[in-house]
Design a protein around this motif. Structure first.
Motif, PDB file in Angstrom:
ATOM      1  N   LEU A  96      33.147 -61.749 -35.953  1.00  0.00           N
ATOM      2  CA  LEU A  96      31.718 -61.485 -35.764  1.00  0.00           C
ATOM      3  C   LEU A  96      31.102 -60.903 -37.032  1.00  0.00           C
ATOM      4  CD1 LEU A  96      29.242 -61.284 -33.876  1.00  0.00           C
ATOM      5  CD2 LEU A  96      30.100 -59.036 -33.148  1.00  0.00           C
ATOM      6  N   ILE A  97      30.019 -61.514 -37.492  1.00  0.00           N
ATOM      7  CA  ILE A  97      29.285 -61.036 -38.663  1.00  0.00           C
ATOM      8  C   ILE A  97      28.086 -60.223 -38.180  1.00  0.00           C
ATOM      9  CG2 ILE A  97      27.793 -61.744 -40.573  1.00  0.00           C
ATOM     10  CD1 ILE A  97      29.610 -64.112 -41.051  1.00  0.00           C
ATOM     11  N   GLY A  98      27.879 -59.057 -38.779  1.00  0.00           N
ATOM     12  CA  GLY A  98      26.732 -58.223 -38.438  1.00  0.00           C
ATOM     13  C   GLY A  98      25.735 -58.186 -39.577  1.00  0.00           C
ATOM     14  N   LEU A  99      24.457 -58.346 -39.256  1.00  0.00           N
ATOM     15  CA  LEU A  99      23.412 -58.410 -40.280  1.00  0.00           C
ATOM     16  C   LEU A  99      22.300 -57.406 -40.002  1.00  0.00           C
ATOM     17  CD1 LEU A  99      23.037 -62.302 -40.617  1.00  0.00           C
ATOM     18  CD2 LEU A  99      24.481 -60.773 -41.973  1.00  0.00           C
ATOM     19  N   THR A 100      21.753 -56.846 -41.069  1.00  0.00           N
ATOM     20  CA  THR A 100      20.607 -55.958 -40.990  1.00  0.00           C
ATOM     21  C   THR A 100      19.724 -56.239 -42.199  1.00  0.00           C
ATOM     22  OG1 THR A 100      19.883 -53.656 -40.740  1.00  0.00           O
ATOM     23  CG2 THR A 100      21.781 -54.050 -42.170  1.00  0.00           C
ATOM     24  N   GLY A 101      18.736 -55.398 -42.432  1.00  0.00           N
ATOM     25  CA  GLY A 101      17.833 -55.619 -43.566  1.00  0.00           C
ATOM     26  C   GLY A 101      16.671 -54.663 -43.497  1.00  0.00           C
ATOM     27  N   THR A 102      15.651 -54.942 -44.247  1.00  0.00           N
ATOM     28  CA  THR A 102      14.437 -54.134 -44.183  1.00  0.00           C
ATOM     29  C   THR A 102      13.684 -54.495 -42.905  1.00  0.00           C
ATOM     30  OG1 THR A 102      13.042 -55.770 -45.279  1.00  0.00           O
ATOM     31  CG2 THR A 102      14.278 -54.238 -46.706  1.00  0.00           C
ATOM     32  N   PRO A 103      12.786 -53.630 -42.446  1.00  0.00           N
ATOM     33  CA  PRO A 103      11.989 -53.974 -41.266  1.00  0.00           C
ATOM     34  C   PRO A 103      11.263 -55.310 -41.410  1.00  0.00           C
ATOM     35  CG  PRO A 103      11.759 -51.646 -41.740  1.00  0.00           C
ATOM     36  CD  PRO A 103      12.540 -52.229 -42.886  1.00  0.00           C
ATOM     37  N   THR A 104      10.774 -55.600 -42.597  1.00  0.00           N
ATOM     38  CA  THR A 104      10.071 -56.867 -42.816  1.00  0.00           C
ATOM     39  C   THR A 104      11.026 -58.048 -42.702  1.00  0.00           C
ATOM     40  OG1 THR A 104       8.443 -55.816 -44.278  1.00  0.00           O
ATOM     41  CG2 THR A 104       8.700 -58.203 -44.463  1.00  0.00           C
ATOM     42  N   GLN A 105      12.212 -57.930 -43.279  1.00  0.00           N
ATOM     43  CA  GLN A 105      13.202 -59.010 -43.211  1.00  0.00           C
ATOM     44  C   GLN A 105      13.648 -59.267 -41.767  1.00  0.00           C
ATOM     45  OE1 GLN A 105      16.026 -57.281 -46.002  1.00  0.00           O
ATOM     46  NE2 GLN A 105      15.676 -58.966 -47.442  1.00  0.00           N
ATOM     47  N   VAL A 106      13.893 -58.191 -41.046  1.00  0.00           N
ATOM     48  CA  VAL A 106      14.332 -58.326 -39.657  1.00  0.00           C
ATOM     49  C   VAL A 106      13.231 -58.944 -38.808  1.00  0.00           C
ATOM     50  CG1 VAL A 106      14.915 -57.015 -37.582  1.00  0.00           C
ATOM     51  CG2 VAL A 106      16.040 -56.487 -39.760  1.00  0.00           C
ATOM     52  N   PHE A 159      25.698 -61.330 -35.228  1.00  0.00           N
ATOM     53  CA  PHE A 159      24.892 -60.290 -34.585  1.00  0.00           C
ATOM     54  C   PHE A 159      23.831 -59.834 -35.580  1.00  0.00           C
ATOM     55  CE2 PHE A 159      23.987 -55.744 -34.170  1.00  0.00           C
ATOM     56  CZ  PHE A 159      23.561 -55.660 -32.849  1.00  0.00           C
ATOM     57  N   ILE A 160      22.559 -59.838 -35.159  1.00  0.00           N
ATOM     58  CA  ILE A 160      21.459 -59.412 -36.020  1.00  0.00           C
ATOM     59  C   ILE A 160      20.737 -58.253 -35.359  1.00  0.00           C
ATOM     60  CG2 ILE A 160      19.319 -60.094 -37.183  1.00  0.00           C
ATOM     61  CD1 ILE A 160      20.301 -62.980 -37.125  1.00  0.00           C
ATOM     62  N   THR A 161      20.611 -57.142 -36.053  1.00  0.00           N
ATOM     63  CA  THR A 161      19.951 -55.983 -35.463  1.00  0.00           C
ATOM     64  C   THR A 161      18.433 -56.155 -35.411  1.00  0.00           C
ATOM     65  OG1 THR A 161      19.671 -53.575 -35.581  1.00  0.00           O
ATOM     66  CG2 THR A 161      19.728 -54.752 -37.662  1.00  0.00           C
ATOM     67  N   ILE A 162      17.829 -55.511 -34.418  1.00  0.00           N
ATOM     68  CA  ILE A 162      16.366 -55.447 -34.343  1.00  0.00           C
ATOM     69  C   ILE A 162      15.927 -53.986 -34.514  1.00  0.00           C
ATOM     70  CG2 ILE A 162      15.862 -57.582 -33.092  1.00  0.00           C
ATOM     71  CD1 ILE A 162      16.262 -54.345 -31.210  1.00  0.00           C
ATOM     72  N   ASP A 163      16.868 -53.155 -35.004  1.00  0.00           N
ATOM     73  CA  ASP A 163      16.597 -51.738 -35.210  1.00  0.00           C
ATOM     74  C   ASP A 163      17.040 -51.329 -36.624  1.00  0.00           C
ATOM     75  OD1 ASP A 163      16.020 -49.059 -34.820  1.00  0.00           O
ATOM     76  OD2 ASP A 163      17.859 -48.655 -33.670  1.00  0.00           O
ATOM     77  N   PRO A 164      16.399 -51.895 -37.647  1.00  0.00           N
ATOM     78  CA  PRO A 164      16.845 -51.639 -39.018  1.00  0.00           C
ATOM     79  C   PRO A 164      16.692 -50.187 -39.471  1.00  0.00           C
ATOM     80  CG  PRO A 164      14.733 -52.773 -39.026  1.00  0.00           C
ATOM     81  CD  PRO A 164      15.218 -52.785 -37.614  1.00  0.00           C
ATOM     82  N   GLU A 165      15.848 -49.418 -38.789  1.00  0.00           N
ATOM     83  CA  GLU A 165      15.672 -48.017 -39.167  1.00  0.00           C
ATOM     84  C   GLU A 165      16.960 -47.217 -39.004  1.00  0.00           C
ATOM     85  OE1 GLU A 165      12.330 -46.064 -37.390  1.00  0.00           O
ATOM     86  OE2 GLU A 165      11.062 -47.847 -37.522  1.00  0.00           O
ATOM     87  N   PHE A 180      16.066 -67.122 -43.252  1.00  0.00           N
ATOM     88  CA  PHE A 180      15.977 -65.666 -43.339  1.00  0.00           C
ATOM     89  C   PHE A 180      16.896 -65.193 -44.458  1.00  0.00           C
ATOM     90  CE2 PHE A 180      19.332 -65.976 -39.903  1.00  0.00           C
ATOM     91  CZ  PHE A 180      20.391 -65.447 -40.635  1.00  0.00           C
ATOM     92  N   GLU A 181      16.654 -63.989 -44.920  1.00  0.00           N
ATOM     93  CA  GLU A 181      17.566 -63.344 -45.865  1.00  0.00           C
ATOM     94  C   GLU A 181      17.782 -61.911 -45.398  1.00  0.00           C
ATOM     95  OE1 GLU A 181      17.947 -62.000 -50.540  1.00  0.00           O
ATOM     96  OE2 GLU A 181      16.894 -63.863 -50.038  1.00  0.00           O
ATOM     97  N   LEU A 182      19.015 -61.600 -45.016  1.00  0.00           N
ATOM     98  CA  LEU A 182      19.392 -60.281 -44.541  1.00  0.00           C
ATOM     99  C   LEU A 182      20.600 -59.808 -45.353  1.00  0.00           C
ATOM    100  CD1 LEU A 182      19.058 -61.140 -40.739  1.00  0.00           C
ATOM    101  CD2 LEU A 182      17.510 -59.660 -42.032  1.00  0.00           C
ATOM    102  N   VAL A 183      21.225 -58.719 -44.936  1.00  0.00           N
ATOM    103  CA  VAL A 183      22.434 -58.261 -45.619  1.00  0.00           C
ATOM    104  C   VAL A 183      23.521 -58.021 -44.590  1.00  0.00           C
ATOM    105  CG1 VAL A 183      21.218 -57.229 -47.563  1.00  0.00           C
ATOM    106  CG2 VAL A 183      21.692 -55.839 -45.539  1.00  0.00           C
ATOM    107  N   ASP A 184      24.781 -58.263 -45.011  1.00  0.00           N
ATOM    108  CA  ASP A 184      25.898 -58.038 -44.110  1.00  0.00           C
ATOM    109  C   ASP A 184      26.386 -56.599 -44.211  1.00  0.00           C
ATOM    110  OD1 ASP A 184      27.398 -57.862 -46.448  1.00  0.00           O
ATOM    111  OD2 ASP A 184      28.345 -59.818 -46.210  1.00  0.00           O
ATOM    112  N   THR A 185      27.498 -56.300 -43.602  1.00  0.00           N
ATOM    113  CA  THR A 185      27.985 -54.922 -43.560  1.00  0.00           C
ATOM    114  C   THR A 185      28.507 -54.427 -44.912  1.00  0.00           C
ATOM    115  OG1 THR A 185      30.131 -55.755 -42.785  1.00  0.00           O
ATOM    116  CG2 THR A 185      28.543 -55.025 -41.116  1.00  0.00           C
ATOM    117  N   ALA A 186      28.659 -55.337 -45.861  1.00  0.00           N
ATOM    118  CA  ALA A 186      29.056 -54.947 -47.216  1.00  0.00           C
ATOM    119  C   ALA A 186      27.859 -54.855 -48.139  1.00  0.00           C
ATOM    120  CB  ALA A 186      30.077 -55.942 -47.774  1.00  0.00           C
ATOM    121  N   GLY A 187      26.659 -55.105 -47.588  1.00  0.00           N
ATOM    122  CA  GLY A 187      25.452 -55.065 -48.393  1.00  0.00           C
ATOM    123  C   GLY A 187      25.175 -56.356 -49.140  1.00  0.00           C
ATOM    124  N   LYS A 188      25.929 -57.398 -48.818  1.00  0.00           N
ATOM    125  CA  LYS A 188      25.767 -58.694 -49.486  1.00  0.00           C
ATOM    126  C   LYS A 188      24.675 -59.507 -48.808  1.00  0.00           C
ATOM    127  CE  LYS A 188      28.302 -62.985 -50.438  1.00  0.00           C
ATOM    128  NZ  LYS A 188      29.593 -63.709 -50.200  1.00  0.00           N
TER     129      LYS A 188
END
Length: 211
Positions: free
Chosen positions: A140-150, A116-122, A54-62
């Motif tokens: 703990l690392i938190g990750l989010t992304g676009t709806p498609t990525q998630v 932690f990976i969100t399932i609510d990217p909106e 997968f490719e997501l982004v962390d809380t710094a946008g990385k």
């Protein structure tokens, strides 16, 4: 009656009783000793097709990829920051269990990365996720992304989620599976962590599988 014979006989009887008691205790201790560590192939999720690129982004946008966690054990939980009860409870128990394990086994604990990976990217922007994870384990690392990525990440980890009805307030709940996975340094699944049983059970499961 021989007054000296009775104490002598009684003394030997006591010695035999004590010897028997010691032997019994030794057998009991051996039986109650630490069990042998289970083999990797005995892991509950051994061979399961759970996890994947997968490719997501962390809380710094990385950008963060699943491959970035290779070489470490990983605890992975999918949830969302606006969750009113289940997610914060699970993540809190997961975090406390990991903290207890780290205290008992510092080196082994340091080899575990909680994620932690969100399932609510909106709604779960990097800033929102950062605020959420700040309440739990310091690593703990938190990750989010676009709806498609998630969606791609959730599918790879066999996680179900769906958006609930949106009331006039604009708030909504997410229906989702709440599974806490433990993965090995090779990225393969090992077991689920029993967050429903509390931090002690989580720490015990980590002790069983993290070498």
């Amino acid at each position: 009656m021989n007054r000296h014979a009775m104490p002598h006989t009684f003394h030997h009887a006591i010695k035999r009783s004590v010897s028997a008691l010691i032997a019994s205790l030794c057998l009991g201790l051996a039986a109650c000793g630490p069990a042998a560590s289970p083999k990797p192939e005995e892991a509950p999720l051994f061979g399961a097709s759970i996890g994947g690129p997968f490719e997501l982004v962390d809380t710094a946008g990385k950008a963060v990829r699943w491959a970035d966690f290779r070489g470490k054990y990983a605890i992975v939980y999918f949830g969302y920051a606006y969750c009113p009860d289940v997610c914060p409870t699970d993540v809190q128990r997961m975090s406390r269990g990991l903290a207890d394990f780290e205290k008992a086994y510092p080196d082994r604990g340091a080899s575990i990365q909680p994620v932690f990976i969100t399932i609510d990217p909106e709604r779960d922007t990097p800033a929102v996720v950062a605020e959420f994870i700040g309440n739990f384990h310091p690593r703990l690392i938190g990750l989010t992304g676009t709806p498609t990525q998630v969606k791609s990440a959730a599918d790879a980890f066999r996680v179900f989620y769906s958006k609930g009805e949106t009331p006039d307030s604009g708030n909504y709940l997410m229906d989702h599976s709440n599974i806490t996975y433990l993965f090995g340094p090779d990225g393969k699944p090992i077991a689920t962590l029993p967050t429903d049983l509390g931090p002690e059970a989580v720490a015990a499961e980590l002790e069983k599988w993290v070498r």
